[in-house]
Design an enzyme around this catalytic site. Structure first.
Site, PDB file in Angstrom:
ATOM      1  CE1 TYR A  82      -0.112 -22.067  12.447  1.00  0.00           C
ATOM      2  CE2 TYR A  82       1.252 -22.823  14.270  1.00  0.00           C
ATOM      3  CZ  TYR A  82       0.357 -23.090  13.253  1.00  0.00           C
ATOM      4  OH  TYR A  82      -0.068 -24.375  13.012  1.00  0.00           O
ATOM      5  NE  ARG A  85       1.836 -21.562   7.833  1.00  0.00           N
ATOM      6  CZ  ARG A  85       0.915 -22.401   8.300  1.00  0.00           C
ATOM      7  NH1 ARG A  85       1.090 -22.977   9.476  1.00  0.00           N
ATOM      8  NH2 ARG A  85      -0.157 -22.670   7.607  1.00  0.00           N
ATOM      9  CG  HIS A 134      -8.062 -27.919   8.653  1.00  0.00           C
ATOM     10  ND1 HIS A 134      -7.282 -28.434   7.642  1.00  0.00           N
ATOM     11  CD2 HIS A 134      -8.890 -28.942   9.038  1.00  0.00           C
ATOM     12  CE1 HIS A 134      -7.614 -29.700   7.411  1.00  0.00           C
ATOM     13  NE2 HIS A 134      -8.595 -30.028   8.234  1.00  0.00           N
ATOM     14  CB  CYS A 142      -7.096 -19.251  26.381  1.00  0.00           C
ATOM     15  SG  CYS A 142      -5.982 -19.380  27.793  1.00  0.00           S
ATOM     16  CB  CYS A 169      -6.510 -17.609  32.546  1.00  0.00           C
ATOM     17  SG  CYS A 169      -5.733 -18.335  31.098  1.00  0.00           S
TER      18      CYS A 169
HETATM   19  C1  BJW Z   1      -1.938 -27.134  -6.828  1.00  0.00           C
HETATM   20  C2  BJW Z   1      -1.195 -26.033  -7.151  1.00  0.00           C
HETATM   21  C3  BJW Z   1      -1.758 -25.184  -8.101  1.00  0.00           C
HETATM   22  C4  BJW Z   1      -0.057 -27.077  -5.710  1.00  0.00           C
HETATM   23  N1  BJW Z   1      -2.968 -25.469  -8.624  1.00  0.00           N
HETATM   24  N2  BJW Z   1      -3.122 -27.414  -7.341  1.00  0.00           N
HETATM   25  C5  BJW Z   1      -4.250 -40.495  14.817  1.00  0.00           C
HETATM   26  C6  BJW Z   1      -5.011 -39.833  15.785  1.00  0.00           C
HETATM   27  C7  BJW Z   1      -6.004 -38.893  15.430  1.00  0.00           C
HETATM   28  C8  BJW Z   1      -6.233 -38.583  14.120  1.00  0.00           C
HETATM   29  C9  BJW Z   1      -5.473 -39.249  13.174  1.00  0.00           C
HETATM   30  C10 BJW Z   1      -4.511 -40.180  13.496  1.00  0.00           C
HETATM   31  N3  BJW Z   1      -3.960 -40.648  12.335  1.00  0.00           N
HETATM   32  C11 BJW Z   1      -4.545 -40.028  11.319  1.00  0.00           C
HETATM   33  C12 BJW Z   1      -5.468 -39.180  11.800  1.00  0.00           C
HETATM   34  C13 BJW Z   1      -6.350 -38.294  11.027  1.00  0.00           C
HETATM   35  C14 BJW Z   1      -5.579 -37.056  10.659  1.00  0.00           C
HETATM   36  C15 BJW Z   1      -5.141 -37.269   9.240  1.00  0.00           C
HETATM   37  O1  BJW Z   1      -5.904 -37.161   8.307  1.00  0.00           O
HETATM   38  N4  BJW Z   1      -3.858 -37.605   9.028  1.00  0.00           N
HETATM   39  C16 BJW Z   1      -3.371 -37.937   7.706  1.00  0.00           C
HETATM   40  C17 BJW Z   1      -2.185 -37.029   7.351  1.00  0.00           C
HETATM   41  C18 BJW Z   1      -2.968 -39.383   7.725  1.00  0.00           C
HETATM   42  N5  BJW Z   1      -6.531 -35.967  10.796  1.00  0.00           N
HETATM   43  C19 BJW Z   1      -6.565 -35.228  11.891  1.00  0.00           C
HETATM   44  O2  BJW Z   1      -5.772 -35.379  12.808  1.00  0.00           O
HETATM   45  C20 BJW Z   1      -7.694 -34.234  11.971  1.00  0.00           C
HETATM   46  N6  BJW Z   1      -8.397 -34.439  13.193  1.00  0.00           N
HETATM   47  C21 BJW Z   1      -9.007 -35.583  13.482  1.00  0.00           C
HETATM   48  O3  BJW Z   1      -9.055 -36.511  12.719  1.00  0.00           O
HETATM   49  O4  BJW Z   1      -9.563 -35.601  14.710  1.00  0.00           O
HETATM   50  C22 BJW Z   1     -10.114 -36.825  15.180  1.00  0.00           C
HETATM   51  C23 BJW Z   1     -10.411 -36.647  16.643  1.00  0.00           C
HETATM   52  C24 BJW Z   1     -11.707 -36.859  17.085  1.00  0.00           C
HETATM   53  C25 BJW Z   1     -11.978 -36.723  18.432  1.00  0.00           C
HETATM   54  C26 BJW Z   1     -10.956 -36.366  19.312  1.00  0.00           C
HETATM   55  C27 BJW Z   1      -9.682 -36.138  18.869  1.00  0.00           C
HETATM   56  C28 BJW Z   1      -9.403 -36.292  17.509  1.00  0.00           C
HETATM   57  C29 BJW Z   1      -7.175 -32.811  12.017  1.00  0.00           C
HETATM   58  C30 BJW Z   1      -6.457 -32.427  10.761  1.00  0.00           C
HETATM   59  C31 BJW Z   1      -5.865 -31.045  10.936  1.00  0.00           C
HETATM   60  C32 BJW Z   1      -4.934 -30.661   9.800  1.00  0.00           C
HETATM   61  N7  BJW Z   1      -4.187 -29.518  10.187  1.00  0.00           N
HETATM   62  C33 BJW Z   1      -3.348 -28.870   9.211  1.00  0.00           C
HETATM   63  C34 BJW Z   1      -2.612 -27.673   9.852  1.00  0.00           C
HETATM   64  C35 BJW Z   1      -3.580 -26.511  10.051  1.00  0.00           C
HETATM   65  C36 BJW Z   1      -2.920 -25.374  10.751  1.00  0.00           C
HETATM   66  C37 BJW Z   1      -1.805 -24.737   9.983  1.00  0.00           C
HETATM   67  O5  BJW Z   1      -1.962 -24.350   8.813  1.00  0.00           O
HETATM   68  O6  BJW Z   1      -0.721 -24.602  10.541  1.00  0.00           O
HETATM   69  O7  BJW Z   1      -4.126 -28.461   8.093  1.00  0.00           O
HETATM   70  S1  BJW Z   1      -2.137 -29.998   8.481  1.00  0.00           S
HETATM   71  C38 BJW Z   1      -2.286 -29.350   6.845  1.00  0.00           C
HETATM   72  O8  BJW Z   1      -2.857 -30.375   5.992  1.00  0.00           O
HETATM   73  C39 BJW Z   1      -3.312 -28.223   6.939  1.00  0.00           C
HETATM   74  C40 BJW Z   1      -4.093 -28.441   5.674  1.00  0.00           C
HETATM   75  O9  BJW Z   1      -5.350 -27.803   5.781  1.00  0.00           O
HETATM   76  C41 BJW Z   1      -4.153 -29.944   5.548  1.00  0.00           C
HETATM   77  C42 BJW Z   1      -4.449 -30.440   4.165  1.00  0.00           C
HETATM   78  O10 BJW Z   1      -3.417 -30.110   3.304  1.00  0.00           O
HETATM   79  P1  BJW Z   1      -3.761 -29.581   1.849  1.00  0.00           P
HETATM   80  O11 BJW Z   1      -4.524 -28.338   1.904  1.00  0.00           O
HETATM   81  O12 BJW Z   1      -4.341 -30.669   1.049  1.00  0.00           O
HETATM   82  O13 BJW Z   1      -2.289 -29.172   1.321  1.00  0.00           O
HETATM   83  P2  BJW Z   1      -1.131 -30.117   0.728  1.00  0.00           P
HETATM   84  O14 BJW Z   1       0.126 -29.358   0.845  1.00  0.00           O
HETATM   85  O15 BJW Z   1      -1.160 -31.454   1.330  1.00  0.00           O
HETATM   86  O16 BJW Z   1      -1.526 -30.312  -0.803  1.00  0.00           O
HETATM   87  C43 BJW Z   1      -1.507 -29.224  -1.721  1.00  0.00           C
HETATM   88  C44 BJW Z   1      -2.076 -29.749  -3.034  1.00  0.00           C
HETATM   89  O17 BJW Z   1      -2.141 -28.654  -3.949  1.00  0.00           O
HETATM   90  C45 BJW Z   1      -1.205 -30.834  -3.711  1.00  0.00           C
HETATM   91  O18 BJW Z   1      -2.055 -31.881  -4.161  1.00  0.00           O
HETATM   92  C46 BJW Z   1      -0.590 -30.100  -4.902  1.00  0.00           C
HETATM   93  O19 BJW Z   1      -0.385 -30.969  -6.014  1.00  0.00           O
HETATM   94  C47 BJW Z   1      -1.641 -29.070  -5.204  1.00  0.00           C
HETATM   95  N8  BJW Z   1      -1.170 -27.864  -5.854  1.00  0.00           N
HETATM   96  N9  BJW Z   1       0.004 -26.071  -6.412  1.00  0.00           N
HETATM   97  C48 BJW Z   1      -3.596 -26.627  -8.194  1.00  0.00           C
HETATM   98  N10 BJW Z   1      -1.089 -24.081  -8.498  1.00  0.00           N
END
Ligand code: BJW
Length: 267
Positions: A82, A85, A134, A142, A169
């Site tokens: 982190y 980043r 997110h 903490c 803590c």
């Molecule tokens: C361009 C471009 C240009 C490039 N112009 N376009 C089992 C248990 C629990 C949950 C799950 C489970 N199985 C699945 C889940 C759900 C899970 C999920 O969705 N998983 C899938 C992967 C299958 N979701 C979660 O876990 C979420 N929580 C949840 O569901 O909780 C339920 C719960 C309830 C009650 C109790 C407990 C749990 C949480 C999701 C958190 C995601 N976190 C991250 C990391 C954040 C921190 C960090 O940055 O380090 O978030 S992962 C990462 O993915 C980040 C992003 O925000 C997120 C989405 O990615 P994003 O932004 O779409 O990026 P990319 O790289 O995927 O795509 C980029 C796009 O841009 C591409 O399409 C390119 O083509 C395009 N592009 N250049 C235009 N110039």
């Protein structure tokens, strides 16, 4: 001339804009506009995406860091990831896609951004109504869930101590982001839900559309009658829910679309 492609549309930019004006010729400052943004909107600012070539999650060990157990098993490794980043994000600048959205808000349009991004580039561009679904790397909290310390801002780059320690803590701190399998903040989900359901025009910008619940907002918008336009360099699983998919780098396509299709009448 750029090509704007969708399953229902392959044509020249001018023709697409003309079609959009016909479809949506009543866009005014009362039109409710919502944006769902993802890592792709910051790609042209030099911030790596998560998936696809060069994406952070190409390295499985990095993907594991963004889970509660992966971070907890080695907080020092997690914080080095982190900290790197944060350095990259601190030196990055908002690009024309961030700037045009801020400009729309400044012009008085009713626009809210639901972002999955943790970089705060929307806010640095000037957008004020931003839901950070997110969380953000610019806040800490903490790791001890029973500690009463509230999340707080920290912009120190690079960090002077890794891992940083909780003053209350003595446990380790963590970035205030949402890891996989962690719930999103209820207040953010409620705000995003209610906004999406009353949206007239929903713009999906630079997200792969595979992470939930974020990806569901495009579908909820469509089912509630919004006109949905996607901006991405390629089709995504959300494309079938979109009225238009605008293919190309969003730093070029989004400003062009907004200037021509939304505020063509503005000076
Ligand atoms: C361009 C471009 C240009 C490039 N112009 N376009 C089992 C248990 C629990 C949950 C799950 C489970 N199985 C699945 C889940 C759900 C899970 C999920 O969705 N998983 C899938 C992967 C299958 N979701 C979660 O876990 C979420 N929580 C949840 O569901 O909780 C339920 C719960 C309830 C009650 C109790 C407990 C749990 C949480 C999701 C958190 C995601 N976190 C991250 C990391 C954040 C921190 C960090 O940055 O380090 O978030 S992962 C990462 O993915 C980040 C992003 O925000 C997120 C989405 O990615 P994003 O932004 O779409 O990026 P990319 O790289 O995927 O795509 C980029 C796009 O841009 C591409 O399409 C390119 O083509 C395009 N592009 N250049 C235009 N110039």
């Amino acid at each position: 001339m750029s090509v704007w492609g969708t399953e229902s549309w392959e044509g020249e930019e001018e023709e697409m804009l003309e079609k959009f004006r016909i479809d949506r010729n009543h866009i005014t400052k009362d039109t409710v506009i919502t944006v769902l943004s993802g890592a792709g909107i910051s790609a042209e600012s030099g911030i790596p995406t998560f998936r696809g070539s060069g994406g952070l999650w190409g390295d499985e060990s990095l993907a594991r860091i963004a889970t509660p157990y992966g971070f907890a098993e080695d907080p020092e490794r997690g914080w080095r990831f982190y900290d790197d980043r944060r350095k990259n994000m601190a030196s990055a600048k908002p690009n024309p896609a961030h700037l045009i959205l801020a400009e729309l808000e400044e012009m008085g349009y009713d626009i809210v951004i639901i972002t999955q991004n943790v970089d705060r580039l929307h806010q640095r561009a000037g957008s004020k109504k931003v839901i950070e679904l997110h969380g953000t790397v610019w806040e800490f909290r903490c790791m001890n869930s029973r500690c009463e310390l509230k999340p707080f801002e920290n912009y120190e780059v690079p960090l002077s101590a890794i891992p940083p320690i909780c003053e209350k803590c003595g446990n380790y701190l963590r970035p205030n982001v949402v890891f996989f399998e962690e719930p999103l903040e209820l207040v953010d989900i409620q705000a995003a839900d209610s906004r999406t359901k009353k949206t007239d025009l929903f713009l999906v910008v630079g997200t792969s559309g595979i992470v939930y619940p974020a990806a569901a907002y495009a579908q909820i918008a469509k089912f509630n009658g919004a006109y949905v336009v996607e901006f991405n360099i390629e089709k995504t699983p959300l494309s079938p829910f979109c009225d238009l998919s605008v293919l190309g780098p969003c730093g070029e396509m989004l400003p062009s679309f907004i200037r021509e299709a939304i505020c063509a009448g503005e000076k």
